[in-house]
Every structure is written in structure tokens, then in C-alpha cells.
Design a protein around this motif. Sequence first.
Motif, PDB file in Angstrom:
ATOM      1  N   ASP A  15     -13.027   7.675   8.041  1.00  0.00           N
ATOM      2  CA  ASP A  15     -14.031   6.638   8.252  1.00  0.00           C
ATOM      3  C   ASP A  15     -14.194   5.849   6.960  1.00  0.00           C
ATOM      4  O   ASP A  15     -14.364   6.429   5.879  1.00  0.00           O
ATOM      5  N   VAL A  16     -14.125   4.542   7.057  1.00  0.00           N
ATOM      6  CA  VAL A  16     -14.225   3.703   5.870  1.00  0.00           C
ATOM      7  C   VAL A  16     -15.601   3.816   5.232  1.00  0.00           C
ATOM      8  O   VAL A  16     -15.744   3.814   3.997  1.00  0.00           O
ATOM      9  N   GLY A  17     -16.648   3.950   6.044  1.00  0.00           N
ATOM     10  CA  GLY A  17     -17.994   4.095   5.496  1.00  0.00           C
ATOM     11  C   GLY A  17     -18.138   5.316   4.622  1.00  0.00           C
ATOM     12  O   GLY A  17     -18.765   5.265   3.550  1.00  0.00           O
ATOM     13  N   ALA A  18     -17.537   6.433   5.046  1.00  0.00           N
ATOM     14  CA  ALA A  18     -17.587   7.648   4.226  1.00  0.00           C
ATOM     15  C   ALA A  18     -16.858   7.444   2.909  1.00  0.00           C
ATOM     16  O   ALA A  18     -17.272   7.957   1.857  1.00  0.00           O
ATOM     17  N   LEU A  19     -15.770   6.677   2.942  1.00  0.00           N
ATOM     18  CA  LEU A  19     -15.045   6.393   1.699  1.00  0.00           C
ATOM     19  C   LEU A  19     -15.912   5.623   0.717  1.00  0.00           C
ATOM     20  O   LEU A  19     -15.922   5.918  -0.481  1.00  0.00           O
ATOM     21  N   ILE A  31      -7.210   7.519  -2.919  1.00  0.00           N
ATOM     22  CA  ILE A  31      -7.076   7.574  -1.465  1.00  0.00           C
ATOM     23  C   ILE A  31      -5.581   7.614  -1.151  1.00  0.00           C
ATOM     24  O   ILE A  31      -4.842   6.692  -1.498  1.00  0.00           O
ATOM     25  N   ASP A  32      -5.158   8.687  -0.515  1.00  0.00           N
ATOM     26  CA  ASP A  32      -3.750   8.867  -0.184  1.00  0.00           C
ATOM     27  C   ASP A  32      -3.595   8.739   1.330  1.00  0.00           C
ATOM     28  O   ASP A  32      -4.075   9.579   2.093  1.00  0.00           O
ATOM     29  N   PHE A  36       1.271   5.465   9.012  1.00  0.00           N
ATOM     30  CA  PHE A  36       0.491   4.256   9.243  1.00  0.00           C
ATOM     31  C   PHE A  36       0.149   4.083  10.721  1.00  0.00           C
ATOM     32  O   PHE A  36       0.284   3.015  11.297  1.00  0.00           O
ATOM     33  N   GLY A  37      -0.282   5.169  11.347  1.00  0.00           N
ATOM     34  CA  GLY A  37      -0.560   5.109  12.777  1.00  0.00           C
ATOM     35  C   GLY A  37      -1.852   4.391  13.116  1.00  0.00           C
ATOM     36  O   GLY A  37      -1.952   3.724  14.147  1.00  0.00           O
ATOM     37  N   ASP A  38      -2.876   4.521  12.274  1.00  0.00           N
ATOM     38  CA  ASP A  38      -4.189   3.947  12.570  1.00  0.00           C
ATOM     39  C   ASP A  38      -4.291   2.580  11.887  1.00  0.00           C
ATOM     40  O   ASP A  38      -4.729   2.455  10.743  1.00  0.00           O
ATOM     41  N   ALA A  39      -3.885   1.534  12.600  1.00  0.00           N
ATOM     42  CA  ALA A  39      -3.894   0.191  12.019  1.00  0.00           C
ATOM     43  C   ALA A  39      -5.316  -0.289  11.743  1.00  0.00           C
ATOM     44  O   ALA A  39      -5.568  -0.995  10.758  1.00  0.00           O
ATOM     45  N   GLU A  40      -6.257   0.115  12.577  1.00  0.00           N
ATOM     46  CA  GLU A  40      -7.645  -0.319  12.391  1.00  0.00           C
ATOM     47  C   GLU A  40      -8.235   0.262  11.112  1.00  0.00           C
ATOM     48  O   GLU A  40      -8.929  -0.432  10.362  1.00  0.00           O
ATOM     49  N   LEU A  41      -7.942   1.534  10.854  1.00  0.00           N
ATOM     50  CA  LEU A  41      -8.449   2.173   9.638  1.00  0.00           C
ATOM     51  C   LEU A  41      -7.846   1.511   8.397  1.00  0.00           C
ATOM     52  O   LEU A  41      -8.549   1.244   7.425  1.00  0.00           O
ATOM     53  N   ILE A  42      -6.545   1.243   8.444  1.00  0.00           N
ATOM     54  CA  ILE A  42      -5.890   0.614   7.301  1.00  0.00           C
ATOM     55  C   ILE A  42      -6.453  -0.776   7.057  1.00  0.00           C
ATOM     56  O   ILE A  42      -6.705  -1.178   5.914  1.00  0.00           O
ATOM     57  N   GLY A  44      -9.434  -1.743   7.843  1.00  0.00           N
ATOM     58  CA  GLY A  44     -10.787  -1.566   7.300  1.00  0.00           C
ATOM     59  C   GLY A  44     -10.778  -1.234   5.827  1.00  0.00           C
ATOM     60  O   GLY A  44     -11.623  -1.732   5.057  1.00  0.00           O
ATOM     61  N   ILE A  45      -9.824  -0.407   5.411  1.00  0.00           N
ATOM     62  CA  ILE A  45      -9.716  -0.071   3.986  1.00  0.00           C
ATOM     63  C   ILE A  45      -9.354  -1.322   3.183  1.00  0.00           C
ATOM     64  O   ILE A  45      -9.890  -1.562   2.096  1.00  0.00           O
TER      65      ILE A  45
END
Length: 324
Positions: A15-19, A31-32, A36-42, A44-45
Motif C-alpha cells: 500500500d502506497v499510504g503505508a510507505l 523500496i525493493d 511488475f505485476g501490479d501496475a497500479e501500485l507501481i 502510485g509509487i
Amino acid sequence: MAFGPDDLVERQVADVGALMEIRDAFPTMWIDIVQFGDAELISGIGEAFGLHRLALEDAINTHQRPKVEEYDDHLFIVALMLDDAGSVETEQVAFFVGAGYLITFQERPGDCFENVRDRIRKASGRIRGAGSDYACYALLDSIIDTYFPALENVGDLLEALEDRVVGSPEPGNISALHDMKRHLLHLRRAIWPHREVFNTLLRDDHPLIAAETKPFLRDCYDHTAQLMDIVETYREMASGLVDVHLSSVSMKLNEAMKVLTVVATIFIPLSFIASVYGMNFDRESSPWNMPELGWYLGYPFALLLMCASAAGLVWYIWKKGWLG
């Protein structure tokens, strides 16, 4: 992994908010991102840390050449990491270095960073007290160091091939040598651009690269230069072994041809004598027609003449040193 001189947090976060909460609590965060499966998370980061869109695309789309790109508030670095010490296959690792954060993108699980993680966990050296630039150096140094065992393995294979080529020039040796030259070319293409990466980091003054970190980067540059020297040496050795193999095969062929030539030379007079006495002239028509055919010892005479001719040729060839 978020850390400072006195504290450390290591966990998996989706979760980007937790980061962002962790980032605010620690001086440095690594952050490692593996696969690259979660395009939405990437995405967001990238938005949360202000990463340049084109650089983020290069990080996800592999097959990039090692390089450094400078942006206003972060650096983008691409490096090639060996899959393991016994392999020459590489995978792309992308680095985003910013104020207080380091983000890495790896193609697949498994890396050479475990020693860096252990240093962070044990607070050994200066890595916990230094910034993200030093953490990036530590990871790049681990990548460069993996090339030394790979080249050592290549050197052992070259020595074994040298023994095979010199001892018994078999047809399979040339195929093995060409495979070795192809592996060395692959390593050269992977190592060579890293020199320009470290040269750029050393040459350009960027506020994200502290002056205290540059001597360590210079050490990495020296390692890449050393690796290139080893690769070039091994390439010359492989090319030399190809020449040795071809020379050995040519020498074996020459030896065989020499033996066949000696045998053919010895049989030339024997064939001539046998052909002379094999002519069917009628002895009753003329006393000059093959008088030896009427001798009581004509046949032993022909055999002795053949043996004498062969022995004379063998002695002459041996006296000339043509038999080795």
C-alpha cells in the motif's frame, strides 16, 4: 527497509499510504520492487515519490542499456545484474535515488543484495548512518562484485579447454571455444556501459551524491576497469586457443599426408617394375621381348628388385629426416 542510525523497519508493503507513513519516520528508506505485476501500485509509487514518467517506463520495460539520467529531485540508474555466479545471463535492475529514499526495480526474484541487507540489519559500517546515495553505491558494488566469480569460472573453463586443445584437438573443441567467445562478448557488453555509469556519477556534481560517497563510487569504477581488462584478456586467450586448435588439426592432417606420401612414394617404383613385367610381349617373336621371363630365377629377381627399390627409398627418406 526503512532505517536510521538507531532503528530499522523491514516489512513487505502493498500500500502506497503505508510507505509514506514509514518514509516520514525514518531518514532513509529502500523500496525493493520485484516483478511488475501490479501496475497500479507501481504507478502510485511513481506519483508519491515524483518519479519521472519516462524513467518509470524504462524501469518496467527491461532490455535497457546501463545508464544514468539526472532529474531535478532524483537520479535514475540502470544496471545489469548476473543471475548467479555461474551464469552469464543478466537481468535489469533500475534505481531511483532521491532525498531520503532509494527505489529498486528487479525483473524477477533472487538477487545479490543479501549482504547489503545484512549490513543494514546489523548496522555494520556506515550504511545505516549514510544517505540513500551510499545505499545505492552498496547495491551497485554488490552487482559489480558478482562479475568476478563469473569471470573466475570462465577462466577455469578456459584452462580446461586449453588442456583439451593442446592434448587432443577434437572437433568438439572448436564449438566449445566459440561458445566461450560468445559468453565473453555477452559479459563485455554487460560490463562496458557500467564504466560510463560510474564515470557520470563521479564527473557530474549532483546534490544527491555526497562528496563522501564519491571515493566509494571511484572504487566501483576501478573494479569495472579491472573486469574489462580480465574480459579482454580472456577473449584474447579464447582467440589464441582457436588458432592453436586449427594449427593442431592442420598439423595432424600434415602428419597423415606425410605418411601417405611416403607410402605412395615407396610404391611408385614397385608399381613400375610390376607393370614392366606385366607387359604381354611374345618372347618367340624376338629374343629382345622380355628375356627375363625365361630365366630360371626371373620371378625371385623381380621380387628382389622391388624390395631393393623400396629399401633404397626408405633409407633415402630416413636420411633426409622426412620420417620425423
